[in-house]
Scaffold this motif. Structure first.
Motif, PDB file in Angstrom:
ATOM      1  N   VAL A  89      -8.506  -2.586   2.258  1.00  0.00           N
ATOM      2  CA  VAL A  89      -8.045  -2.361   3.631  1.00  0.00           C
ATOM      3  C   VAL A  89      -8.885  -3.182   4.610  1.00  0.00           C
ATOM      4  CG1 VAL A  89      -7.591  -0.645   5.420  1.00  0.00           C
ATOM      5  CG2 VAL A  89      -7.248  -0.048   3.018  1.00  0.00           C
ATOM      6  N   ALA A  90     -10.191  -3.250   4.376  1.00  0.00           N
ATOM      7  CA  ALA A  90     -11.067  -4.045   5.246  1.00  0.00           C
ATOM      8  C   ALA A  90     -10.683  -5.519   5.189  1.00  0.00           C
ATOM      9  CB  ALA A  90     -12.524  -3.860   4.837  1.00  0.00           C
ATOM     10  N   ARG A  91     -10.338  -6.014   4.004  1.00  0.00           N
ATOM     11  CA  ARG A  91      -9.937  -7.413   3.861  1.00  0.00           C
ATOM     12  C   ARG A  91      -8.614  -7.673   4.582  1.00  0.00           C
ATOM     13  NH1 ARG A  91      -9.930  -7.584  -1.278  1.00  0.00           N
ATOM     14  NH2 ARG A  91      -7.689  -7.479  -1.681  1.00  0.00           N
ATOM     15  N   ASP A 150       1.811  -6.084   1.185  1.00  0.00           N
ATOM     16  CA  ASP A 150       1.774  -5.992  -0.275  1.00  0.00           C
ATOM     17  C   ASP A 150       0.369  -5.636  -0.761  1.00  0.00           C
ATOM     18  OD1 ASP A 150       4.432  -6.623  -0.477  1.00  0.00           O
ATOM     19  OD2 ASP A 150       4.105  -8.725  -0.995  1.00  0.00           O
ATOM     20  N   ASP A 151      -0.644  -6.220  -0.134  1.00  0.00           N
ATOM     21  CA  ASP A 151      -2.025  -5.944  -0.531  1.00  0.00           C
ATOM     22  C   ASP A 151      -2.423  -4.505  -0.230  1.00  0.00           C
ATOM     23  OD1 ASP A 151      -2.404  -8.477  -1.488  1.00  0.00           O
ATOM     24  OD2 ASP A 151      -3.474  -9.223   0.265  1.00  0.00           O
ATOM     25  N   VAL A 152      -2.174  -4.068   0.997  1.00  0.00           N
ATOM     26  CA  VAL A 152      -2.677  -2.759   1.407  1.00  0.00           C
ATOM     27  C   VAL A 152      -1.906  -1.617   0.752  1.00  0.00           C
ATOM     28  CG1 VAL A 152      -1.268  -2.474   3.503  1.00  0.00           C
ATOM     29  CG2 VAL A 152      -3.562  -1.474   3.409  1.00  0.00           C
ATOM     30  N   GLN A 154      -0.966  -1.455  -2.202  1.00  0.00           N
ATOM     31  CA  GLN A 154      -1.455  -1.235  -3.558  1.00  0.00           C
ATOM     32  C   GLN A 154      -2.419  -0.054  -3.607  1.00  0.00           C
ATOM     33  OE1 GLN A 154      -0.322  -2.900  -6.348  1.00  0.00           O
ATOM     34  NE2 GLN A 154       1.134  -3.657  -4.809  1.00  0.00           N
ATOM     35  N   VAL A 155      -3.108   0.198  -2.506  1.00  0.00           N
ATOM     36  CA  VAL A 155      -4.059   1.317  -2.473  1.00  0.00           C
ATOM     37  C   VAL A 155      -3.589   2.446  -1.561  1.00  0.00           C
ATOM     38  CG1 VAL A 155      -6.068  -0.061  -3.107  1.00  0.00           C
ATOM     39  CG2 VAL A 155      -5.435   0.128  -0.688  1.00  0.00           C
ATOM     40  N   LEU A 156      -2.789   2.108  -0.537  1.00  0.00           N
ATOM     41  CA  LEU A 156      -2.274   3.122   0.388  1.00  0.00           C
ATOM     42  C   LEU A 156      -0.786   2.865   0.626  1.00  0.00           C
ATOM     43  CD1 LEU A 156      -5.159   3.300   3.048  1.00  0.00           C
ATOM     44  CD2 LEU A 156      -4.657   4.964   1.246  1.00  0.00           C
ATOM     45  N   PRO A 157       0.070   3.441  -0.193  1.00  0.00           N
ATOM     46  CA  PRO A 157       1.509   3.190  -0.087  1.00  0.00           C
ATOM     47  C   PRO A 157       2.114   3.539   1.269  1.00  0.00           C
ATOM     48  CG  PRO A 157       0.993   4.196  -2.199  1.00  0.00           C
ATOM     49  CD  PRO A 157      -0.263   4.259  -1.382  1.00  0.00           C
ATOM     50  N   ARG A 158       1.463   4.410   2.046  1.00  0.00           N
ATOM     51  CA  ARG A 158       2.039   4.804   3.331  1.00  0.00           C
ATOM     52  C   ARG A 158       2.146   3.640   4.307  1.00  0.00           C
ATOM     53  NH1 ARG A 158      -2.130   5.095   6.930  1.00  0.00           N
ATOM     54  NH2 ARG A 158      -4.200   5.555   6.068  1.00  0.00           N
ATOM     55  N   PHE A 159       1.489   2.516   4.035  1.00  0.00           N
ATOM     56  CA  PHE A 159       1.595   1.342   4.903  1.00  0.00           C
ATOM     57  C   PHE A 159       2.905   0.586   4.689  1.00  0.00           C
ATOM     58  CE2 PHE A 159      -2.919   1.825   5.750  1.00  0.00           C
ATOM     59  CZ  PHE A 159      -3.066   1.269   7.024  1.00  0.00           C
ATOM     60  N   SER A 160       3.694   1.003   3.748  1.00  0.00           N
ATOM     61  CA  SER A 160       4.948   0.309   3.474  1.00  0.00           C
ATOM     62  C   SER A 160       5.907   0.399   4.657  1.00  0.00           C
ATOM     63  CB  SER A 160       5.606   0.930   2.237  1.00  0.00           C
ATOM     64  OG  SER A 160       6.853   0.334   1.981  1.00  0.00           O
ATOM     65  N   GLY A 161       6.611  -0.689   4.920  1.00  0.00           N
ATOM     66  CA  GLY A 161       7.680  -0.671   5.919  1.00  0.00           C
ATOM     67  C   GLY A 161       7.428  -1.482   7.167  1.00  0.00           C
ATOM     68  N   TYR A 162       6.190  -1.816   7.457  1.00  0.00           N
ATOM     69  CA  TYR A 162       5.904  -2.537   8.693  1.00  0.00           C
ATOM     70  C   TYR A 162       6.579  -3.908   8.724  1.00  0.00           C
ATOM     71  CZ  TYR A 162       2.390   0.818  10.306  1.00  0.00           C
ATOM     72  OH  TYR A 162       1.753   1.944  10.770  1.00  0.00           O
TER      73      TYR A 162
END
Length: 212
Positions: A89-91, A150-152, A154-162
């Motif tokens: 997430v930091a990256r 796609d990167d984020v 992988q660890v936090l699926p809730r970011f999907s959709g933006y």
């Protein structure tokens, strides 16, 4: 929208934060949650002092209290720790920062078009070449969102959709519906971008400010 690693309580509270002020159906829709379950959670949160309900211009909605914001940050921190994905997430956030600067510059150019000696003249959108260049900039930064998402996710699926939401807004802009750049009350490019920025900052426990 895959959100299987996030609890309904976290998603409901975080939706209120991202939306700022929203009624129950909009809160539930943000993460495709069950409306009845969302309504129950919101009432629990109100009892706990985490959200408040108010009426404005005939419209009712929920917003976070200070303690609700603190609780949201606690839940996000626990989720991030459990995911082991802080570095990811930091990256993603580090990659987002320069894109954010470009996006803000593009929105400013959409809103202002210097004329004569007035550097802050409102853009009347009569210079089509100016507007086309701005739209090209908005499309350019938008093309980068998919890879970051796609990167984020992988660890936090809730970011999907933006990325899909941003692409949908840009498509409307290209079709001539220019209010979808920065319009209020629509899922505009600016609103989607603002929510993504807020989501990254909240997840990492950062405050908005220069360089963030």
């Amino acid at each position: 929208m895959p959100t299987d690693r996030s609890s309904p309580a976290l998603l409901t509270l975080h939706a209120v934060r991202l939306l700022g002020f929203a009624d129950t159906p909009r809160v539930a829709a943000r993460y495709r949650l069950d409306t009845t379950r969302t309504a129950s959670l919101l009432e629990d949160f109100r009892a706990g002092g985490w959200v408040t309900r108010s009426e404005f211009a005939g419209t009712g909605g929920w917003s976070l209290t200070d303690s609700g914001r603190a609780e949201d940050e606690r839940l996000l921190a626990d989720e991030l720790s459990a995911s082991g994905g802080r570095a990811v997430v930091a990256r993603v956030h580090a990659s987002f920062v320069p894109l954010n600067a470009r996006f803000q510059q593009a929105v400013t150019r959409w809103q202002l078009r210097p004329v004569g000696g007035n550097a802050f003249a409102a853009n009347d959108h009569t210079d089509f070449r100016w507007d086309d260049r701005v739209i090209a900039s908005l499309r350019s930064v938008g093309r980068r969102l998919g890879a970051l998402e796609d990167d984020v996710t992988q660890v936090l699926p809730r970011f999907s959709g933006y990325a899909a939401r941003y692409d949908a807004a840009i498509a409307r802009v290209v079709a001539g519906q220019h209010q979808w750049v920065d319009g209020v009350g629509t899922d505009s490019c600016h609103l989607v971008w603002f929510q993504l920025h807020e989501d990254l900052l909240a997840t990492l426990g950062l405050e908005r400010g220069a360089g963030r």
